[in-house]
Every structure is written in C-alpha cells, then in structure tokens.
Design a protein around this motif. Structure first.
Motif, PDB file in Angstrom:
ATOM      1  N   LYS A  74       0.812  -1.232   0.000  1.00 21.09           N
ATOM      2  CA  LYS A  74       0.000   0.000   0.000  1.00 21.09           C
ATOM      3  C   LYS A  74       0.842   1.277   0.000  1.00 21.09           C
ATOM      4  O   LYS A  74       0.406   2.308  -0.510  1.00 21.09           O
ATOM      5  CB  LYS A  74      -0.940   0.012   1.203  1.00 21.09           C
ATOM      6  N   GLU A  75       2.019   1.205   0.602  1.00 25.71           N
ATOM      7  CA  GLU A  75       2.896   2.389   0.587  1.00 25.71           C
ATOM      8  C   GLU A  75       3.806   2.353  -0.649  1.00 25.71           C
ATOM      9  O   GLU A  75       4.070   3.376  -1.264  1.00 25.71           O
ATOM     10  CB  GLU A  75       3.743   2.442   1.852  1.00 25.71           C
ATOM     11  N   LYS A  76       4.222   1.136  -1.009  1.00 22.69           N
ATOM     12  CA  LYS A  76       5.221   1.007  -2.092  1.00 22.69           C
ATOM     13  C   LYS A  76       4.680   1.392  -3.471  1.00 22.69           C
ATOM     14  O   LYS A  76       5.459   1.708  -4.371  1.00 22.69           O
ATOM     15  CB  LYS A  76       5.752  -0.432  -2.149  1.00 22.69           C
ATOM     16  N   ALA A 135       1.865  -0.779  12.039  1.00 24.14           N
ATOM     17  CA  ALA A 135       2.296   0.515  11.514  1.00 24.14           C
ATOM     18  C   ALA A 135       2.591   0.419  10.021  1.00 24.14           C
ATOM     19  O   ALA A 135       3.536   1.025   9.521  1.00 24.14           O
ATOM     20  CB  ALA A 135       3.526   0.996  12.288  1.00 24.14           C
ATOM     21  N   GLY A 136       1.770  -0.345   9.307  1.00 23.83           N
ATOM     22  CA  GLY A 136       1.927  -0.468   7.855  1.00 23.83           C
ATOM     23  C   GLY A 136       0.936   0.438   7.135  1.00 23.83           C
ATOM     24  O   GLY A 136       0.416   1.406   7.707  1.00 23.83           O
ATOM     25  N   GLY A 137       0.667   0.102   5.877  1.00 29.22           N
ATOM     26  CA  GLY A 137      -0.243   0.910   5.072  1.00 29.22           C
ATOM     27  C   GLY A 137      -1.660   0.923   5.623  1.00 29.22           C
ATOM     28  O   GLY A 137      -2.329   1.959   5.617  1.00 29.22           O
ATOM     29  N   ALA A 138      -2.120  -0.208   6.124  1.00 28.42           N
ATOM     30  CA  ALA A 138      -3.480  -0.259   6.673  1.00 28.42           C
ATOM     31  C   ALA A 138      -3.552   0.581   7.945  1.00 28.42           C
ATOM     32  O   ALA A 138      -4.525   1.316   8.164  1.00 28.42           O
ATOM     33  CB  ALA A 138      -3.877  -1.707   6.958  1.00 28.42           C
ATOM     34  N   ALA A 139      -2.506   0.493   8.764  1.00 30.18           N
ATOM     35  CA  ALA A 139      -2.473   1.278  10.010  1.00 30.18           C
ATOM     36  C   ALA A 139      -2.579   2.765   9.710  1.00 30.18           C
ATOM     37  O   ALA A 139      -3.254   3.509  10.420  1.00 30.18           O
ATOM     38  CB  ALA A 139      -1.196   0.987  10.781  1.00 30.18           C
ATOM     39  N   ASN A 159       3.930  -1.305  17.759  1.00 29.82           N
ATOM     40  CA  ASN A 159       4.428  -2.082  16.615  1.00 29.82           C
ATOM     41  C   ASN A 159       5.778  -2.712  16.935  1.00 29.82           C
ATOM     42  O   ASN A 159       6.568  -2.139  17.685  1.00 29.82           O
ATOM     43  CB  ASN A 159       4.567  -1.164  15.394  1.00 29.82           C
ATOM     44  N   ARG A 160       6.029  -3.896  16.367  1.00 27.13           N
ATOM     45  CA  ARG A 160       7.298  -4.566  16.683  1.00 27.13           C
ATOM     46  C   ARG A 160       8.492  -3.746  16.194  1.00 27.13           C
ATOM     47  O   ARG A 160       9.548  -3.753  16.783  1.00 27.13           O
ATOM     48  CB  ARG A 160       7.326  -5.999  16.116  1.00 27.13           C
ATOM     49  N   THR A 161       8.344  -3.031  15.048  1.00 31.54           N
ATOM     50  CA  THR A 161       9.422  -2.153  14.576  1.00 31.54           C
ATOM     51  C   THR A 161       9.083  -0.728  14.993  1.00 31.54           C
ATOM     52  O   THR A 161       8.183  -0.095  14.413  1.00 31.54           O
ATOM     53  CB  THR A 161       9.553  -2.233  13.037  1.00 31.54           C
ATOM     54  N   THR A 204      -2.496  -5.306  12.047  1.00 36.62           N
ATOM     55  CA  THR A 204      -1.439  -6.196  11.548  1.00 36.62           C
ATOM     56  C   THR A 204      -2.082  -7.421  10.891  1.00 36.62           C
ATOM     57  O   THR A 204      -3.289  -7.629  10.993  1.00 36.62           O
ATOM     58  CB  THR A 204      -0.524  -6.699  12.688  1.00 36.62           C
ATOM     59  N   SER A 205      -1.244  -8.235  10.266  1.00 39.93           N
ATOM     60  CA  SER A 205      -1.787  -9.462   9.667  1.00 39.93           C
ATOM     61  C   SER A 205      -1.781 -10.616  10.676  1.00 39.93           C
ATOM     62  O   SER A 205      -2.105 -11.746  10.320  1.00 39.93           O
ATOM     63  CB  SER A 205      -0.968  -9.826   8.430  1.00 39.93           C
ATOM     64  N   VAL A 206      -1.453 -10.312  11.920  1.00 43.77           N
ATOM     65  CA  VAL A 206      -1.446 -11.359  12.949  1.00 43.77           C
ATOM     66  C   VAL A 206      -2.895 -11.763  13.242  1.00 43.77           C
ATOM     67  O   VAL A 206      -3.729 -10.911  13.555  1.00 43.77           O
ATOM     68  CB  VAL A 206      -0.759 -10.841  14.236  1.00 43.77           C
TER      69      VAL A 206
HETATM   70  P1  ATR Z   1      -0.545  -3.366   5.251  1.00 42.97           P
HETATM   71  O1  ATR Z   1      -0.350  -2.559   4.041  1.00 42.97           O
HETATM   72  O2  ATR Z   1      -1.701  -4.307   5.143  1.00 42.97           O
HETATM   73  O3  ATR Z   1      -0.620  -2.551   6.509  1.00 42.97           O
HETATM   74  P2  ATR Z   1       2.211  -3.886   5.769  1.00 42.97           P
HETATM   75  O4  ATR Z   1       2.551  -2.524   5.283  1.00 42.97           O
HETATM   76  O5  ATR Z   1       3.075  -5.042   5.385  1.00 42.97           O
HETATM   77  O6  ATR Z   1       0.753  -4.306   5.345  1.00 42.97           O
HETATM   78  O7  ATR Z   1       2.142  -3.802   7.372  1.00 42.97           O
HETATM   79  C1  ATR Z   1       1.886  -4.898   8.172  1.00 42.97           C
HETATM   80  C2  ATR Z   1       1.996  -4.499   9.658  1.00 42.97           C
HETATM   81  O8  ATR Z   1       1.808  -5.684  10.431  1.00 42.97           O
HETATM   82  C3  ATR Z   1       3.348  -3.939  10.048  1.00 42.97           C
HETATM   83  O9  ATR Z   1       3.153  -3.006  11.087  1.00 42.97           O
HETATM   84  C4  ATR Z   1       4.075  -5.167  10.569  1.00 42.97           C
HETATM   85  O10 ATR Z   1       5.076  -4.874  11.525  1.00 42.97           O
HETATM   86  P3  ATR Z   1       6.523  -4.263  11.116  1.00 42.97           P
HETATM   87  O11 ATR Z   1       6.306  -2.799  10.877  1.00 42.97           O
HETATM   88  O12 ATR Z   1       7.379  -4.561  12.281  1.00 42.97           O
HETATM   89  O13 ATR Z   1       6.938  -5.025   9.859  1.00 42.97           O
HETATM   90  C5  ATR Z   1       2.953  -5.904  11.249  1.00 42.97           C
HETATM   91  N1  ATR Z   1       3.196  -7.346  11.293  1.00 42.97           N
HETATM   92  C6  ATR Z   1       3.163  -8.223  10.258  1.00 42.97           C
HETATM   93  N2  ATR Z   1       3.424  -9.473  10.689  1.00 42.97           N
HETATM   94  C7  ATR Z   1       3.639  -9.384  12.032  1.00 42.97           C
HETATM   95  C8  ATR Z   1       3.966 -10.325  13.055  1.00 42.97           C
HETATM   96  N3  ATR Z   1       4.108 -11.620  12.786  1.00 42.97           N
HETATM   97  N4  ATR Z   1       4.089  -9.861  14.329  1.00 42.97           N
HETATM   98  C9  ATR Z   1       3.950  -8.553  14.607  1.00 42.97           C
HETATM   99  N5  ATR Z   1       3.642  -7.609  13.687  1.00 42.97           N
HETATM  100  C10 ATR Z   1       3.486  -8.008  12.417  1.00 42.97           C
END
Ligand code: ATR
Length: 296
Positions: A74-76, A135-139, A159-161, A204-206
């Motif tokens: 979504k960001e890329k 903290a990805g595109g959906a966030a 967020n983990r990162t 997140t996708s968790v």
């Molecule tokens: P989207 O566009 O759907 O938001 P994304 O940009 O890949 O997808 O973002 C996914 C989010 O889920 C990110 O915040 C990611 O954490 P990081 O920023 O540390 O990469 C988080 N995420 C994905 N898998 C995870 C996992 N197994 N445990 C914790 N966080 C996870």
C-alpha cells in the motif's frame, strides 16, 4: 475442459499483494458485477516485490480498469502511480488504483471502511484513548480515519518495529491537533495504555489465515468488558483477538464492514455504479462461513 468466454470489451480488475490467500475481494466484487450485469472480471495477483513496478505499469494496458492494493504494497505503489488523491497523500498509502486511459490515479478507500465500522461508537472514542497495533499501510488509514472522524484524546501505535510506528506518530501529530500521538514497541508501556483505552484496533496481519491462533496483544494484557475491540482482519471472521475480547465480555467489531466499506468506494471508482452492498455482504459471509465450517 471449460473455456471461459471473454468479450473484447471486458474490463479487468484485480487485487495486488503478496501471500494473500485470505482475500475475499474477488468474491465480493464478482458478486457485485454479476448483480449489476457489468462486463468486468476480478482476479488475484499475488506477486513478489520485484514484480511490482512492471505489474503496476501493465495496468495502463490490456483492458485493465485498475486494481486494489493490499499487504504489503500500500505504501510502495505510491511512486508507481501518476497521481494520488489528497486523502491518499495525507494517509501515505494507496489501496485502489484506477486506470484512466493510461493514467494511473491512486486512492485510499480504507479510511471510509474504518469510518463505517466505527461510526456507531463515535461518542465512546471521542476524548478517549485508542491503541492501534501495527504501523503499515493499513495502520496509516486507520490512524487517519480515527483521528479525523472521532478525535480521541490519545492514539498509541504499538508495533514490533518502533521506527515504523514513530514515523506515523510524528507525521500525524501536526495534522490532528485534538489528538496526541505516541508510539511504542515496549510491552509494559503498551499494557499500561491498553488498560486505559476505550478502543483497541488490530491492523497487523497477525490472526489472519494462516496465523489464526495468534493475536497482537502483549502478554499480561487484560481486556475489560467496557472496552471496544476492532480487528480489521476478516478471514477468519472470528479472529483470536476477537475471541479473547468476547471471552472478557468486551464488545467486538469484525473486519467485515471495513472490507465492504473500502470495497464499496473502490467499486464506485472503478465502475461509476453504486455498490450492491447487500449482495456483496451475503456472498462474502457465505464464503467465510464455509471456510469456518471446513476448518472445524
Ligand atoms: P498493510 O499494508 O496491510 O498494513 P504492511 O505494510 O506489510 O501491510 O504492514 C503490516 C503491519 O503488520 C506492520 O506493522 C508489521 O510490523 P513491522 O512494521 O514490524 O513489519 C505488522 N506485522 C506483520 N506481521 C507481524 C507479526 N508476525 N508480528 C507482529 N507484527 C506483524
């Protein structure tokens, strides 16, 4: 062998992402095309990151009307479009690309999906604390929509990162003055904020297929029954997070309305027709209940 017939006028749309076995977008949009008798098809384009630029470039051709964009692009995709809407700029993510005669225009319809999902609870969110996991595109769309439409006192992004979460908090702070933004990857800090939040949201996708037994809550989290818990994951329909929340007596919001809300806006951008939402909801729910039955 069954040969599918294509007309030369048929327009193509699809969803672009990676590891997206969970997606219900093809079922949702195809049911809507069928209901309105529109000559479109909708496929899944599951690609590795290296293929993204050439795939997006090909949307200008081959009768493509556009695409939805999902995890993790979504960001890329932003710099691969010719133009993006003001809202996508504010959010920093695009989930819909429309091909206007060779010109690719990016939109974000996720924010509308978030609004639809949470509107009923507006009073409980306003002036209260919200915790957002991811903290990805959906966030980004979730943070934007929550701040814009519901003005909470605080939003904590967990967020983990840490850098990804901090970047969103710093970016949105000056845009929404009624809300204070914070970020953390520390479990204790997150738990303290969760304890005083009125709303928790997983972006997140968790918890999504195939990680169905996982949820994003830090260990030692206790959900309270006066809290609201929203999971934007819709497959499975009852995620591990929603199960934990229900067990605690909290009210839960599934990702179905977000799926349909963002899908409705995207459909209207692609086709200029009103989205037959009841038909689409029925098609998606039937499929998700089937998936659930098969996994029992
Ligand atoms: P989207 O566009 O759907 O938001 P994304 O940009 O890949 O997808 O973002 C996914 C989010 O889920 C990110 O915040 C990611 O954490 P990081 O920023 O540390 O990469 C988080 N995420 C994905 N898998 C995870 C996992 N197994 N445990 C914790 N966080 C996870």
């Amino acid at each position: 062998m069954i040969l599918k017939q294509f007309s030369e006028h048929q327009r193509h749309i699809g969803i672009i992402g990676h590891k997206i076995n969970h997606t219900m977008s093809p079922i949702m949009h195809t049911s809507a095309f069928k209901k309105l008798n529109l000559d479109y098809d909708y496929g899944v384009m599951d690609i590795v990151p290296d293929m993204l630029p050439s795939l997006i470039a090909s949307l200008r051709t081959l009768n493509f009307r556009g695409a939805n964009i999902t995890i993790p692009y979504k960001e890329k995709v932003i710099h691969l479009t010719d133009e993006i809407s003001e809202e996508s700029k504010m959010i920093g993510a695009v989930n819909t690309i429309v091909n206007n005669n060779g010109r690719l225009v990016g939109y974000n319809t996720d924010a509308h999906g978030v609004y639809i999902s949470l509107a009923y609870y507006a009073e409980e969110i306003k002036n209260n604390h919200v915790v957002i996991f991811g903290a990805g595109g959906a966030a980004r769309a979730v943070v934007y929509a929550v701040a814009k439409y519901f003005s909470p006192k605080r939003i904590m992004i967990v967020n983990r990162t840490l850098e990804h979460a901090s970047a969103i908090a710093e970016e949105f702070g000056p845009k929404f003055r009624l809300t204070k933004f914070f970020s953390t990857n520390d479990h204790d800090v997150a738990v303290r904020e969760i304890n005083v939040a009125s709303l928790l949201i997983n972006t997140t996708s968790v918890g999504m297929i195939p990680l169905i037994n996982f949820h994003p809550l830090p260990p030692n989290t206790v959900i309270q029954k006066n809290q609201l818990v929203f999971d934007i994951v819709y497959n499975p329909i009852e995620t591990a997070l929603l199960k934990v929340a229900q067990y605690a007596g909290a009210r839960t919001i599934s990702g179905i309305d977000m799926l349909l809300g963002q899908g409705a806006k995207a459909f209207e951008l692609f086709t200029h027709h009103e989205f037959p939402i009841h038909t689409a909801r029925e098609a998606v729910l039937t499929e998700l209940l089937q998936v659930k039955e098969n996994s029992l």
